[in-house]
Design a protein around this motif. Structure first.
Motif, mmCIF file in Angstrom:
data_model
loop_
_atom_site.group_PDB
_atom_site.id
_atom_site.type_symbol
_atom_site.label_atom_id
_atom_site.label_comp_id
_atom_site.label_asym_id
_atom_site.label_seq_id
_atom_site.Cartn_x
_atom_site.Cartn_y
_atom_site.Cartn_z
ATOM 1 N N PRO A 71 -24.755 2.914 -20.501
ATOM 2 C CA PRO A 71 -24.063 3.625 -19.426
ATOM 3 C C PRO A 71 -24.981 4.075 -18.290
ATOM 4 O O PRO A 71 -24.609 3.955 -17.117
ATOM 5 N N GLN A 72 -26.178 4.614 -18.615
ATOM 6 C CA GLN A 72 -27.029 5.125 -17.543
ATOM 7 C C GLN A 72 -27.532 4.010 -16.632
ATOM 8 O O GLN A 72 -27.680 4.197 -15.411
ATOM 9 N N LEU A 73 -27.777 2.817 -17.199
ATOM 10 C CA LEU A 73 -28.181 1.687 -16.365
ATOM 11 C C LEU A 73 -26.989 1.088 -15.626
ATOM 12 O O LEU A 73 -27.130 0.599 -14.506
ATOM 13 N N VAL B 30 -44.924 4.129 -5.697
ATOM 14 C CA VAL B 30 -45.861 5.218 -5.992
ATOM 15 C C VAL B 30 -45.568 5.863 -7.346
ATOM 16 O O VAL B 30 -46.486 6.177 -8.111
ATOM 17 N N PHE B 31 -44.283 6.056 -7.670
ATOM 18 C CA PHE B 31 -43.919 6.815 -8.870
ATOM 19 C C PHE B 31 -43.303 5.953 -9.977
ATOM 20 O O PHE B 31 -42.919 6.487 -11.016
ATOM 21 N N ASP B 32 -43.199 4.652 -9.757
ATOM 22 C CA ASP B 32 -42.645 3.727 -10.751
ATOM 23 C C ASP B 32 -41.232 4.131 -11.145
ATOM 24 O O ASP B 32 -40.837 4.065 -12.314
ATOM 25 N N THR B 33 -40.445 4.531 -10.161
ATOM 26 C CA THR B 33 -39.073 4.978 -10.384
ATOM 27 C C THR B 33 -38.121 3.788 -10.397
ATOM 28 O O THR B 33 -38.295 2.840 -9.630
ATOM 29 N N HIS B 34 -37.097 3.834 -11.246
ATOM 30 C CA HIS B 34 -36.074 2.791 -11.250
ATOM 31 C C HIS B 34 -35.427 2.725 -9.866
ATOM 32 O O HIS B 34 -34.980 3.743 -9.320
ATOM 33 N N HIS B 35 -35.376 1.520 -9.310
ATOM 34 C CA HIS B 35 -34.924 1.364 -7.924
ATOM 35 C C HIS B 35 -33.489 1.843 -7.723
ATOM 36 O O HIS B 35 -33.183 2.569 -6.770
ATOM 37 N N GLY B 36 -32.599 1.437 -8.617
ATOM 38 C CA GLY B 36 -31.205 1.843 -8.463
ATOM 39 C C GLY B 36 -31.023 3.346 -8.569
ATOM 40 O O GLY B 36 -30.235 3.943 -7.827
ATOM 41 N N LEU B 37 -31.767 3.982 -9.454
ATOM 42 C CA LEU B 37 -31.681 5.430 -9.605
ATOM 43 C C LEU B 37 -32.190 6.134 -8.348
ATOM 44 O O LEU B 37 -31.576 7.109 -7.881
ATOM 45 N N ALA B 38 -33.297 5.654 -7.791
ATOM 46 C CA ALA B 38 -33.812 6.249 -6.551
ATOM 47 C C ALA B 38 -32.781 6.129 -5.434
ATOM 48 O O ALA B 38 -32.522 7.093 -4.692
ATOM 49 N N ASN B 39 -32.168 4.952 -5.295
ATOM 50 C CA ASN B 39 -31.132 4.770 -4.280
ATOM 51 C C ASN B 39 -29.977 5.744 -4.494
ATOM 52 O O ASN B 39 -29.455 6.342 -3.540
ATOM 53 N N ALA B 40 -29.558 5.870 -5.760
ATOM 54 C CA ALA B 40 -28.411 6.722 -6.067
ATOM 55 C C ALA B 40 -28.668 8.179 -5.696
ATOM 56 O O ALA B 40 -27.782 8.877 -5.173
ATOM 57 N N ILE B 41 -29.884 8.655 -5.960
ATOM 58 C CA ILE B 41 -30.208 10.047 -5.635
ATOM 59 C C ILE B 41 -30.334 10.239 -4.136
ATOM 60 O O ILE B 41 -29.848 11.223 -3.563
ATOM 61 N N LEU B 42 -30.965 9.301 -3.454
ATOM 62 C CA LEU B 42 -31.244 9.443 -2.022
ATOM 63 C C LEU B 42 -30.001 9.301 -1.149
ATOM 64 O O LEU B 42 -29.959 9.850 -0.036
ATOM 65 N N LEU B 43 -29.010 8.568 -1.609
ATOM 66 C CA LEU B 43 -27.904 8.151 -0.749
ATOM 67 C C LEU B 43 -27.272 9.268 0.083
ATOM 68 O O LEU B 43 -27.181 9.149 1.315
ATOM 69 N N PRO B 44 -26.807 10.379 -0.502
ATOM 70 C CA PRO B 44 -26.117 11.376 0.344
ATOM 71 C C PRO B 44 -27.028 12.019 1.385
ATOM 72 O O PRO B 44 -26.571 12.371 2.487
ATOM 73 N N TYR B 45 -28.314 12.146 1.072
ATOM 74 C CA TYR B 45 -29.242 12.773 2.022
ATOM 75 C C TYR B 45 -29.426 11.898 3.264
ATOM 76 O O TYR B 45 -29.494 12.410 4.388
ATOM 77 N N VAL B 46 -29.464 10.606 3.065
ATOM 78 C CA VAL B 46 -29.610 9.686 4.198
ATOM 79 C C VAL B 46 -28.295 9.593 4.971
ATOM 80 O O VAL B 46 -28.293 9.541 6.208
ATOM 81 N N LEU B 47 -27.176 9.595 4.261
ATOM 82 C CA LEU B 47 -25.885 9.548 4.960
ATOM 83 C C LEU B 47 -25.729 10.734 5.901
ATOM 84 O O LEU B 47 -25.278 10.584 7.052
ATOM 85 N N VAL B 48 -26.075 11.926 5.426
ATOM 86 C CA VAL B 48 -25.953 13.115 6.268
ATOM 87 C C VAL B 48 -26.852 13.003 7.501
ATOM 88 O O VAL B 48 -26.444 13.360 8.614
ATOM 89 N N ARG B 49 -28.062 12.490 7.318
ATOM 90 C CA ARG B 49 -28.976 12.333 8.471
ATOM 91 C C ARG B 49 -28.430 11.317 9.475
ATOM 92 O O ARG B 49 -28.608 11.475 10.688
ATOM 93 N N ASN B 50 -27.752 10.300 8.988
ATOM 94 C CA ASN B 50 -27.220 9.249 9.861
ATOM 95 C C ASN B 50 -25.823 9.561 10.401
ATOM 96 O O ASN B 50 -25.254 8.759 11.146
ATOM 97 N N ARG B 51 -25.282 10.703 10.045
ATOM 98 C CA ARG B 51 -23.885 11.004 10.359
ATOM 99 C C ARG B 51 -23.495 10.724 11.818
ATOM 100 O O ARG B 51 -22.424 10.132 12.062
ATOM 101 N N PRO B 52 -24.287 11.114 12.820
ATOM 102 C CA PRO B 52 -23.849 10.876 14.204
ATOM 103 C C PRO B 52 -23.550 9.418 14.518
ATOM 104 O O PRO B 52 -22.719 9.119 15.387
ATOM 105 N N ALA B 53 -24.207 8.494 13.814
ATOM 106 C CA ALA B 53 -24.046 7.075 14.115
ATOM 107 C C ALA B 53 -23.028 6.377 13.216
ATOM 108 O O ALA B 53 -22.587 5.267 13.539
#
Length: 387
Positions: free
Chosen positions: A191-193, A277-300
């Motif tokens: 499930p986690q993967l 740098v941190f050997d983080t699972h790529h999909g997990l990094a994307n999943a965590i980062l997603l809302p923070y980037v969306l908010v920054r890009n909101r005007p566009a």
């Protein structure tokens, strides 16, 4: 509706449950008699790979397995595979697994016929013209996850250990000649993967959809890919043996990697250095980062995400409604809200910001972001502070 088909976009794809048995016929189609099966160490020990090897052996195609690779593959993994290919006198590559195994397999197929080092083919300028095309081995890709879509990609992400950065190795001939997309091979994914790779597929479609590049074909593919994730990822997560859900998620993964020729963006620009740098699972990094980037890009992207929300069928067809869906989906799938929860430190914000700005994915972001902007997004994600 029978979820099967023979597709020819963006490459030749055999899609449908139970089609793994066709592997020997696909090898014959490409003239392979002694394939090298490339996979990761975990998969190499599972019945799934043993079954594929049995299919090949029964057809008189003995295959050697190469699985000496890291979860985030590095250059020496590729070179080790090249040595195995040459020593075994193989005539083609079968890449089996998730993004890492598929990327290594494609890179091995590229490098077996080259006399330049791997990094000479980084996706910068006209470096791809350096490739000896005649030396590229034929490749069959067999995905076992629904996330990266590497099976339909023309590039591999490989870490340069000396520079601590993920490098995109690119050539059009790296696109696998044939893809065997059997959703039954993804049914054993935990499930986690399933969650991390599924949101990776969502991010590929979403960033492609939001990219300002003009590409209506990719735009349509990305929009439908997001709807498939919306409709089926929760089911695939809750019931890993649900073949209909697994089929739609495998299609969404293929669609995301097809669509992102339109471009990616800030989520990937940050996830790549974080992984290096941190050997983080790529999909997990994307999943965590997603809302923070969306908010920054909101005007566009506010209008685009409102349109996507309507198409997906969200009750609130606005940017806020779309963001609320993303946050709820992450919560339902057990995705951490912050990078801090997976022990990513704040101290390297400046370094990650500089690396993100230098990443090729930065060019597809809907808004221009500076290294300082990326550092600020990174810090917000580490601390879990979403405006």
């Amino acid at each position: 509706m029978q979820l099967q088909g023979n597709w020819n976009y963006p490459t030749s794809i055999r899609f449908g449950a139970g089609r793994a048995s066709e592997l020997p016929a696909l090898c014959q189609q490409l003239g392979m008699r002694r394939p090298l099966l490339v996979t990761d160490p975990g998969l190499a020990r599972l019945p799934l790979v043993a079954r594929l090897l049995d299919y090949l052996a029964s057809a008189g195609m003995p295959a050697q397995v190469f699985s000496d690779m890291r979860p985030n593959p590095v250059g020496r993994d590729v070179y080790a595979g090249v040595n195995a290919y040459k020593e075994g006198k193989h005539d083609g590559v079968i890449a089996v697994g998730g993004g890492s195994a598929l990327d290594v397999g494609k890179a091995i197929a590229l490098m077996v016929g080259q006399d330049r080092p791997l990094w000479d083919f980084e996706d910068v300028g006209d470096n791809w013209l350096r490739v000896n095309v005649a030396g590229v081995a034929p490749t069959i890709a067999v995905p076992t996850t629904s996330g990266t879509g590497s099976e339909v990609g023309r590039a591999s992400l490989i870490i340069d250990e000396e520079d601590h950065r993920k490098v995109i190795i690119f050539h059009p001939s790296m696109l696998p000649r044939l893809v065997l997309a059997d959703p039954e091979l993804t049914a054993g994914l935990p499930p986690q993967l399933t969650a991390a790779t599924g949101i990776d597929a969502l991010v590929h479609n979403l960033e492609a959809y939001c990219s300002p590049t003009y590409h209506p074909l990719a735009q349509g593919v990305a929009l439908e890919g997001m709807k498939l994730v919306h409709d089926w990822l929760p089911t695939a997560y809750a019931d890993g043996s649900h073949i209909e859900a697994r089929s739609h998620m495998l299609a969404a993964s293929i669609m995301g990697a097809t669509a992102f020729q339109k471009g990616l963006g800030g989520v990937h620009a940050l996830a790549h250095p974080i992984g290096a740098v941190f050997d983080t699972h790529h999909g997990l990094a994307n999943a965590i980062l997603l809302p923070y980037v969306l908010v920054r890009n909101r005007p566009a992207i506010a209008d685009k995400l409102a349109a996507a929300a309507r198409y997906i069928g969200l009750a609130d067809s606005s940017f806020d409604g779309f963001l609320a869906w993303i946050l709820q989906l992450r919560s339902d799938l057990g995705i951490p809200h912050s990078l801090g929860q997976i022990n990513i430190p704040a101290e390297q914000a400046s370094e990650i910001g500089r690396m993100a700005k230098a990443d090729p994915s930065d060019g597809g972001n809907p808004l221009p972001l500076s290294a300082s902007d990326y550092s600020a997004i990174y810090l917000a994600a580490v601390q879990g502070q979403l405006p």
